[in-house]
Scaffold this active site. Structure first.
Site, mmCIF file in Angstrom:
data_model
loop_
_atom_site.group_PDB
_atom_site.id
_atom_site.type_symbol
_atom_site.label_atom_id
_atom_site.label_comp_id
_atom_site.label_asym_id
_atom_site.label_seq_id
_atom_site.Cartn_x
_atom_site.Cartn_y
_atom_site.Cartn_z
ATOM 1 C CD GLU A 202 -2.941 -1.082 2.315
ATOM 2 O OE1 GLU A 202 -2.598 -0.413 3.195
ATOM 3 O OE2 GLU A 202 -4.277 -1.531 1.922
ATOM 4 C CD GLU B 162 -4.289 -5.778 2.755
ATOM 5 O OE1 GLU B 162 -5.207 -4.992 3.450
ATOM 6 O OE2 GLU B 162 -3.111 -5.969 3.037
#
Ligand SMILES: *[C@@H]1O[C@H](CO)[C@@H](O)[C@H](O)[C@H]1NC(C)=O
Ligand SMILES: *[C@@H]1O[C@H](CO)[C@@H](O)[C@H](O)[C@H]1NC(C)=O
Ligand SMILES: *[C@@H]1O[C@H](CO)[C@@H](O)[C@H](O)[C@H]1NC(C)=O
Ligand SMILES: *[C@@H]1O[C@H](CO)[C@@H](O)[C@H](O)[C@H]1NC(C)=O
Ligand SMILES: *[C@@H]1O[C@H](CO)[C@@H](O)[C@H](O)[C@H]1NC(C)=O
Length: 646
Positions: free
Chosen positions: A198, A278
């Site tokens: 991320e 995710e």
């Protein structure tokens, strides 16, 4: 613990499948000339918008599991349950700070046996999506980065800063060679490797850093392996988190328009497989906030919709586990928000590894898209309520400073941080003497939010209150010149997400008394865990009272069994708990919502007394007892549809 019969049956099923794999490998080895390059290949197919495994289109349905949050003796059981849920892959983070606790000191054994864990995954017959960082977030201490990076206070984490890159490269030189032979293209089961994590959510947006990592990964792992990135679906996240050469994937949870989310991925990857790296099955918990839960039906429905459009999905988490010891991280959202010890996450497999309704809902959905393995899901393991245990022996922390602080204390004019003291976790004691008499109480304070994260204040050994980051910066005291003033400072875990990852711990600013800076300090670096794991309880004066930092010790027996349990701390306030020297983590029932700590049964002696030690920092109950239950307790829960990491 005797595994239930059903678990054996499931193992047989996985075993048969293993056998087939072995036969396949033998066949390939026997006929090297006939093996085409497609025989053990994994790649991105830009024409069929999917992955391609062994030459045919392939889709993964995966779940996240963190070996560092599960005792090694239970790894196989959890993996087997993931296999029985119908998954074909697991997604695994590698926390750098867990494996390189000090520069150049590596640990890959016991609970850190990454390769042993990966061997088990292969044995069970699951593929691996590996996320080796170097930054991982994961609600883990400092997002997996080692605290010792901060010994260079000007280091800029997660950028091309030379100090940072040098440490990263040295680490990857150790880690990635262990990974290379395990890549799918090299005969192993690792199908893809994530670069960073991320990164688009980090303020730096340093493309050269991502490019540097890509070249290091390629140099170690070769040109063939699929390298990818994962980012939130916001424009900025994807813009700063992706570069040419790394396949861009996205992450999002419930309540998000799936079509729209994958349209965002398509902006960066017009062709190739859709991937949600995710998909949140639940959510993390902070101290002081309700336990997060989400509905099994909603989670299953969301999964179904993604599978219907052909997407690859990794469920984060499939089993959450526990932040044992001091490993939990923290977030910073307006204020400092430490993560709880339990990382249950309301995941399909509970903190104790038991199947929940969510597992069955997910399994049913998976069964609509691919064949489920034969055999039943292993049932929950038996939990035991061992009942009340009294902890009669009380020892003041200050009375055993010598034992807790084996190295000589340091004398300095002004306080030093944990990082300057080379201490990763836990507690440091800062001691000074009152410079003059104070008849009318005056304010003792650490301005600029300088307590990271809690300071327990003692004057001549008497507890005077607690300072807390973002909450309480000072307290009034009075006394005489020469009185001993102690601040026991607790590190609650370094920030793991966002711009504030350089989270120095301890007293990061000066301490003032009535606005005058206190100087001349003695600093004790505490190694409480070594003491508690050694000859314990120590020969030391027992003390009375119930306030201030003190150890409470007792023993209990379990009548010949060692089943899992949960320990509740009725009337206790805040601290740390050990059983037989193993640090089960922080407790903070006064803050909640977590009210119990998970006790893995394998920690318990079935035929000898077990020693339980509680370090209470503030106030113990009048009658120091703990209570073993057969289920976890949270005193507040909230049901939520989480969007993305904010
Ligand atoms: C989801 O997003 C797509 C594409 O932006 C849009 O066409 C669709 O109406 C949205 N669905 C809902 C339920 O909002
Ligand atoms: C300290 O005492 C002063 C004067 O009595 C009072 O105004 C102040 O609120 C007290 N501060 C704290 C933190 O107790
Ligand atoms: C955290 O980062 C933000 C954004 O860079 C900054 O404004 C803030 O001061 C930082 N807070 C702390 C406690 O370092
Ligand atoms: C503490 O005070 C001293 C003397 O004023 C100063 O030199 C030092 O920088 C201060 N430390 C911090 C962390 O502010
Ligand atoms: C949870 O427990 C704490 C400590 O006992 C208490 O302060 C808090 O009010 C409780 N919350 C609820 C909703 O029961």
């Amino acid at each position: 613990m005797t595994p239930p019969a059903a678990l054996f049956r499931a193992e047989v099923a996985a075993g048969e499948m293993r056998l087939e794999l072995c036969v396949l490998v033998l066949v390939l080895w026997g006929l090297p000339l006939q093996v085409t390059s497609e025989a053990h290949s994994f790649s991105i197919d830009y024409t069929s918008n999917s992955f391609r495994k062994d030459g045919v289109p392939f889709r993964y349905i995966s779940g996240s599991i963190h070996y560092f949050r599960i005792p090694p003796a239970y790894w196989k059981d959890r993996l087997l349950k993931m296999y029985m849920s119908g998954l074909n892959a697991v997604q695994v983070y590698v926390p750098w700070n867990y494996h390189e606790p000090l520069p150049g000191m590596y640990n890959f054994i016991g609970d850190r046996d990454l390769e042993g864990f990966l061997d088990l995954v292969a044995q069970i017959g699951l593929l691996v999506i590996l996320r080796p960082g170097p930054y991982i977030c994961a609600e883990w201490e400092m997002g997996g980065l080692p605290f010792w990076l901060l010994a260079k206070p000007d280091i800029v984490l997660r950028t091309t800063n030379p100090d940072f890159l040098q440490a990263v490269d040295t680490w990857l030189d150790v880690l990635l060679p262990k990974i290379k032979p395990r890549l799918y293209c090299n005969g192993g089961n690792i199908i893809s490797v994530q670069v960073e994590n991320e990164y688009g959510s980090y303020y730096a947006c340093d493309y050269d850093y991502l490019r540097h990592l890509m070249s290091v990964f390629r140099a170690h792992l070769g040109e063939e392996v699929v390298l990818f990135t994962t980012d939130g679906i916001k424009d900025l996240d994807l813009r700063c988190g992706t570069i040419q050469g790394l396949y861009a994937t996205v992450d999002f949870g419930l309540g998000i328009n799936i079509t729209k989310a994958f349209e965002q991925q398509r902006v960066y990857e017009p062709k190739g497989p859709l991937v949600n790296s995710e998909y949140y099955t639940g959510w993390l918990d902070y101290w002081g906030e309700p336990h997060s839960t989400s509905s099994p039906e909603e989670v299953a429905q969301g999964l179904q919709k993604m599978l219907e459009v052909g997407a690859n999905v990794n469920m984060y988490m499939f089993q959450g586990g526990t932040n044992f010891g001091y490993w939990s991280g923290a977030d910073y959202k307006k204020t400092f928000k430490p993560i709880t010890t339990s990382y249950d996450y309301d995941a399909p497999l509970s903190e104790a590894g038991d199947p929940t309704a969510k597992v069955y809902a997910i399994r049913t959905v998976i069964g609509k898209f691919q064949a489920l393995p034969a055999g039943p899901m292993p049932p929950p393991t038996t939990k035991l309520a061992y009942g009340y245990v009294s902890l009669p022996q009380r020892i003041n922390l200050l009375d055993i400073l010598g034992l807790l602080s084996p190295v000589q204390p340091i004398r300095t004019p002004f306080p030093l941080t944990f990082e300057a003291m080379s201490q990763a976790h836990g507690f440091i004691l800062y001691r000074t003497l009152l410079p003059h008499d104070i008849q009318k109480s005056v304010l003792l304070s650490v301005p600029n939010n300088g307590v990271h994260d809690l300071a327990y204040i003692l004057l001549n050994g008497k507890y005077k209150g607690t300072l807390e980051r973002d909450k309480v910066s000072g307290t009034n005291i009075s006394g005489q010149a020469g009185d001993v003033l102690d601040l026991l400072v607790e590190n609650m875990g370094r920030i793991n997400f966002g711009a504030n990852v350089s989270d120095f711990k301890g007293l990061i600013h000066n301490v003032t008394l009535d606005s005058t800076t206190l100087n001349d300090w003695i600093i004790y670096s505490l190694d409480i865990d070594s003491a508690v794991a050694g000859v314990w309880p120590p020969v030391a004066p027992t003390s009375r009272g119930n306030t201030g930092p003190a150890f409470y010790t007792g023993t209990f027996t379990t009548a010949g069994v060692n089943w899992d349990s949960y320990v509740k701390l009725p009337g206790w306030t805040k601290g740390q708990l050990w059983i037989n020297g193993f640090n089960l983590g922080r407790f903070w029932p006064a803050r909640g919502s977590q009210q119990t700590l998970f006790v893995p049964g394998l920690l318990l002696y079935s035929s000898a007394p077990n020693i339980i030690t509680v370090l209470e920092l503030q106030a113990a109950p009048e009658e120091p007892i703990v209570l073993f239950l057969d289920r976890p307790l949270f005193n507040r829960t909230k049901s939520s549809s989480h969007r993305n990491m904010e």
